[in-house]
Scaffold this motif. Structure first.
Motif, PDB file in Angstrom:
ATOM      1  N   UNK A 158       0.834  -1.192   0.000  1.00 50.93           N
ATOM      2  CA  UNK A 158       0.000   0.000   0.000  1.00 50.93           C
ATOM      3  C   UNK A 158       0.876   1.252   0.000  1.00 50.93           C
ATOM      4  N   UNK A 159       0.389   2.289  -0.641  1.00 52.07           N
ATOM      5  CA  UNK A 159       1.092   3.562  -0.608  1.00 52.07           C
ATOM      6  C   UNK A 159       1.400   4.099  -1.990  1.00 52.07           C
ATOM      7  N   UNK A 160       1.658   5.402  -2.081  1.00 51.61           N
ATOM      8  CA  UNK A 160       1.824   6.060  -3.382  1.00 51.61           C
ATOM      9  C   UNK A 160       3.204   5.925  -4.001  1.00 51.61           C
ATOM     10  N   UNK A 161       4.184   5.374  -3.279  1.00 50.35           N
ATOM     11  CA  UNK A 161       5.556   5.296  -3.798  1.00 50.35           C
ATOM     12  C   UNK A 161       6.032   3.854  -3.898  1.00 50.35           C
ATOM     13  N   UNK A 162       5.124   2.961  -4.295  1.00 49.80           N
ATOM     14  CA  UNK A 162       5.425   1.528  -4.263  1.00 49.80           C
ATOM     15  C   UNK A 162       6.689   1.180  -5.040  1.00 49.80           C
ATOM     16  N   UNK A 163       6.748   1.598  -6.298  1.00 46.39           N
ATOM     17  CA  UNK A 163       7.888   1.224  -7.134  1.00 46.39           C
ATOM     18  C   UNK A 163       9.161   1.941  -6.697  1.00 46.39           C
ATOM     19  N   UNK A 164       9.031   3.165  -6.214  1.00 44.76           N
ATOM     20  CA  UNK A 164      10.195   3.905  -5.717  1.00 44.76           C
ATOM     21  C   UNK A 164      10.894   3.125  -4.611  1.00 44.76           C
ATOM     22  N   UNK A 165      10.097   2.639  -3.627  1.00 51.46           N
ATOM     23  CA  UNK A 165      10.678   1.892  -2.511  1.00 51.46           C
ATOM     24  C   UNK A 165      11.288   0.583  -2.983  1.00 51.46           C
ATOM     25  N   UNK A 166      10.633  -0.080  -3.914  1.00 52.55           N
ATOM     26  CA  UNK A 166      11.157  -1.355  -4.404  1.00 52.55           C
ATOM     27  C   UNK A 166      12.525  -1.173  -5.051  1.00 52.55           C
ATOM     28  N   UNK A 167      12.679  -0.116  -5.852  1.00 42.91           N
ATOM     29  CA  UNK A 167      13.958   0.148  -6.517  1.00 42.91           C
ATOM     30  C   UNK A 167      15.021   0.539  -5.496  1.00 42.91           C
ATOM     31  N   UNK A 168      14.676   1.425  -4.573  1.00 43.54           N
ATOM     32  CA  UNK A 168      15.653   1.888  -3.584  1.00 43.54           C
ATOM     33  C   UNK A 168      16.151   0.738  -2.715  1.00 43.54           C
ATOM     34  N   UNK A 169      15.263  -0.145  -2.341  1.00 45.06           N
ATOM     35  CA  UNK A 169      15.624  -1.235  -1.440  1.00 45.06           C
ATOM     36  C   UNK A 169      16.172  -2.459  -2.168  1.00 45.06           C
ATOM     37  N   UNK A 170      16.193  -2.398  -3.493  1.00 43.79           N
ATOM     38  CA  UNK A 170      16.761  -3.503  -4.246  1.00 43.79           C
ATOM     39  C   UNK A 170      15.967  -4.786  -4.136  1.00 43.79           C
ATOM     40  N   UNK A 171      14.628  -4.691  -4.126  1.00 42.00           N
ATOM     41  CA  UNK A 171      13.787  -5.885  -4.090  1.00 42.00           C
ATOM     42  C   UNK A 171      14.131  -6.798  -5.266  1.00 42.00           C
ATOM     43  N   UNK A 172      14.108  -8.078  -5.043  1.00 41.02           N
ATOM     44  CA  UNK A 172      14.426  -9.031  -6.109  1.00 41.02           C
ATOM     45  C   UNK A 172      13.191  -9.388  -6.936  1.00 41.02           C
ATOM     46  N   UNK A 173      12.013  -9.383  -6.315  1.00 40.80           N
ATOM     47  CA  UNK A 173      10.766  -9.712  -6.994  1.00 40.80           C
ATOM     48  C   UNK A 173       9.740  -8.639  -6.676  1.00 40.80           C
ATOM     49  N   UNK A 174       8.891  -8.373  -7.651  1.00 38.78           N
ATOM     50  CA  UNK A 174       7.863  -7.350  -7.459  1.00 38.78           C
ATOM     51  C   UNK A 174       6.624  -7.788  -8.220  1.00 38.78           C
ATOM     52  N   UNK A 175       5.628  -6.928  -8.314  1.00 38.96           N
ATOM     53  CA  UNK A 175       4.412  -7.319  -8.994  1.00 38.96           C
ATOM     54  C   UNK A 175       3.460  -6.161  -9.191  1.00 38.96           C
ATOM     55  N   UNK A 176       2.326  -6.464  -9.771  1.00 37.18           N
ATOM     56  CA  UNK A 176       1.252  -5.496  -9.996  1.00 37.18           C
ATOM     57  C   UNK A 176      -0.040  -6.134  -9.494  1.00 37.18           C
ATOM     58  N   UNK A 177      -0.847  -5.357  -8.805  1.00 33.66           N
ATOM     59  CA  UNK A 177      -2.119  -5.844  -8.261  1.00 33.66           C
ATOM     60  C   UNK A 177      -3.258  -4.997  -8.813  1.00 33.66           C
TER      61      UNK A 177
END
Length: 570
Positions: A81-100
């Motif tokens: 949840x939240x307006x900066x979902x992809x920003x946080x994923x990139x900054x934190x170096x997430x390995x997997x992500x998605x779209x809901x």
């Protein structure tokens, strides 16, 4: 079904969903999210079965989601949840992500889940991920959700436990040059790509940084005494800046002062200061880790060689200088013993034509004007297209790995063939930018593929076109429907087979004969003259539509209304 798309702007993801849903037989209309009353009015006028929100910056009004099923496309996995979902994923170096895809309700990103799609997260800028992986996952999830709705379902699945991510602040993105490694600096630049950029300073002047690229070890070895934060050199308009353990090229900035508060090439935004830095041009053929906007590689055996000319311009914008450098690279490659040349474009965009931001910057320079800069830019685009058209001793192929629009779409058509991945969206028209007439020899290039009537019909429409539809109508020659991974390799193998084909000499002879006949019938110079006569009126005439549209686009001004070609309900 009747589907209303509600969006902050008609961006790349929204365009893809629009084209794909329409191709599946749905009736589509679009309303830009201007205010609640306008949204309510759009729903009342269009009477949709379903509202889909691919890209919003505000909540859907309760008066709408309580009366109509509203599906929100969220660029995060279920529970995010939240307006900066992809920003946080990139900054934190997430390995997997998605779209809901979730149903709008009173809570932010917390409604019932209708569908979701996952993907591995590349180490790339937010904008690149958004245009490729996020868009593809959003398409898959949206189509699945729409199918569930068509099957009669009216309630989605219960959402998983939520993880709230707040709006990312500049303090979260801040770069500490003395402490951060190159990888950490790039993560901050990439998570702020496009908007809002990373608030920092150059030469003591506040600005937002974006478009970062790692510098190679060989480049940094030339500056052994540099301290973190030092500005060291210029390449292709980017500024080289020292990090704790290396360096980054900063391609674009947005200055904080109001007069020029829009995105510009970094060295041009600080033109006076950048003149004190050395130029470090990158050779066309160079190691993979050496960044530069232009790159050339060569493949295949002697006598059947294939060249690949890459031009990776930020957001596909081709300024006068970029056009001139690409044309010079084309002419340099002309000396190579090739059979086929692939004009590769960039990974995210092939080209979007003239550089509106660079043109806007000219309006702020003493002794220059936006009209003059526009005229220089279109002339340079035409010179480039002409060089491609007049290359008759090779077969040329434009390879669309990313979207193409306006003059960039017609630059692609200057080649003998156009190959595109099925995820590409084309906007082969100019009218959306203040009713521009367009040039790049489109009056020659388009009729030879579609005929005169087909060319005029295409130029009258203003909506995005899927690569698959472009192939069906013979606008392009090949549409690759396999996965995006491996697309370039598959096309290279096609090109190598073409270079080694037994009938290549006959194809080249036919190409040369056709060009001679076309020139005798109507010279290219006449096409250019007629097109530019109309463009001159766009740039210098009494109708300011182009200049108004460009100014609004560059400064990201809010929309006052939805264009009527999108809002068919109006």
């Amino acid at each position: 079904m009747r589907i209303l798309l509600l969006c902050h702007s008609f961006n790349s993801l929204t365009q893809r969903l629009f084209a794909e849903l329409r191709a599946r037989g749905h009736q589509l209309s679009v309303e830009l999210d201007i205010n609640d009353r306008v949204t309510e009015e759009a729903v009342a006028m269009f009477q949709p079965d379903l509202l889909i929100a691919p890209f919003l910056k505000r909540r859907i009004p309760a008066s709408v989601w309580q009366a109509l099923p509203c599906l929100v496309v969220h660029p995060g996995p279920p529970g995010d949840q939240g307006p900066s979902a992809l920003d946080w994923a990139v900054l934190r170096g997430e390995r997997d992500w998605g779209v809901t895809v979730l149903q709008a309700n009173a809570e932010f990103d917390a409604g019932p889940v209708w569908a979701h799609a996952a993907f591995p997260l590349r180490q790339a800028a937010k904008g690149s991920l958004y245009r490729r992986e996020v868009t593809q996952a959003a398409l898959a999830a949206t189509l699945a959700a729409v199918q569930r709705f068509q099957n009669g379902e009216r309630v989605g699945d219960a959402p998983p436990p939520a993880l709230w991510r707040p709006a990312m602040r500049q303090a979260d993105r801040a770069i500490h040059w003395a402490d951060h490694t190159t990888a950490e600096v790039l993560a901050r630049l990439r998570c702020a790509d496009g908007q809002p950029g990373v608030l920092d300073a150059l030469w003591g002047q506040a600005c937002h940084l974006m478009d970062g690229h790692a510098a190679s070890g060989s480049v940094m070895s030339g500056f052994p005494d540099a301290a973190p934060g030092d500005l060291l050199a210029v390449r292709d308009g980017a500024l080289l800046r020292r990090t704790r353990d290396g360096g980054v090229w900063i391609g674009h900035v947005r200055r904080a002062d109001a007069a020029a508060g829009f995105k510009q090439v970094a060295a041009q935004a600080f033109a006076t200061e950048a003149t004190a830095l050395p130029e470090l041009p990158a050779p066309l053929q160079r190691p993979e880790d050496e960044w530069g906007e232009l790159r050339y590689t060569e493949h295949g055996p002697e006598g059947a060689r294939v060249g690949c000319l890459h031009f990776d311009f930020h957001n596909g914008a081709m300024s006068t200088g970029r056009c001139e450098r690409l044309r010079a690279a084309w002419l340099a490659v002309r000396e190579r013993p090739l059979k086929v040349l692939l004009l590769m474009g960039g990974e995210d965009f092939f080209s979007n034509g003239i550089d509106l931001n660079a043109i806007e910057a000219a309006a702020h320079r003493s002794g220059d004007s936006a009209a003059d800069a526009s005229w220089r830019n279109i002339q340079a685009m035409n010179d480039l297209a002409l060089a491609v058209i007049e290359t008759t001793d090779w077969l040329t192929v434009s390879l669309l790995r990313g979207n193409a629009g306006a003059g960039g779409a017609f630059l692609a058509l200057a080649a003998d063939e156009v190959w595109a991945h099925e995820g590409v969206v084309l906007n082969p028209h100019y009218k959306n930018m203040g009713n521009l007439y367009g040039s790049e020899y489109w009056t020659y290039l388009l009729p030879r593929r579609l005929g005169e009537a087909g060319a005029q019909a295409l130029m009258r429409q203003r909506t995005p076109l899927r690569a698959l539809d472009a192939w069906h109508m013979t606008l392009i020659d090949h549409c690759d429907e396999a996965g995006r991974e491996g697309f370039e390799d598959r096309c290279l193998q096609r090109a190598l087979a073409l270079a080694a084909s037994y009938n290549l000499p006959q194809r080249l002879a036919a190409k040369q004969a056709t060009r001679e006949r076309d020139e005798a019938r109507r010279p290219l110079a006449h096409h250019r003259e007629q097109e530019l006569a109309r463009m001159h009126r766009n740039f210098y005439g009494f109708d300011p539509s182009y200049h108004v549209a460009r100014h609004h686009f560059v400064h990201k001004l809010p929309h006052a209304w939805t264009p009527r070609h999108l809002a068919v309900h109006r």
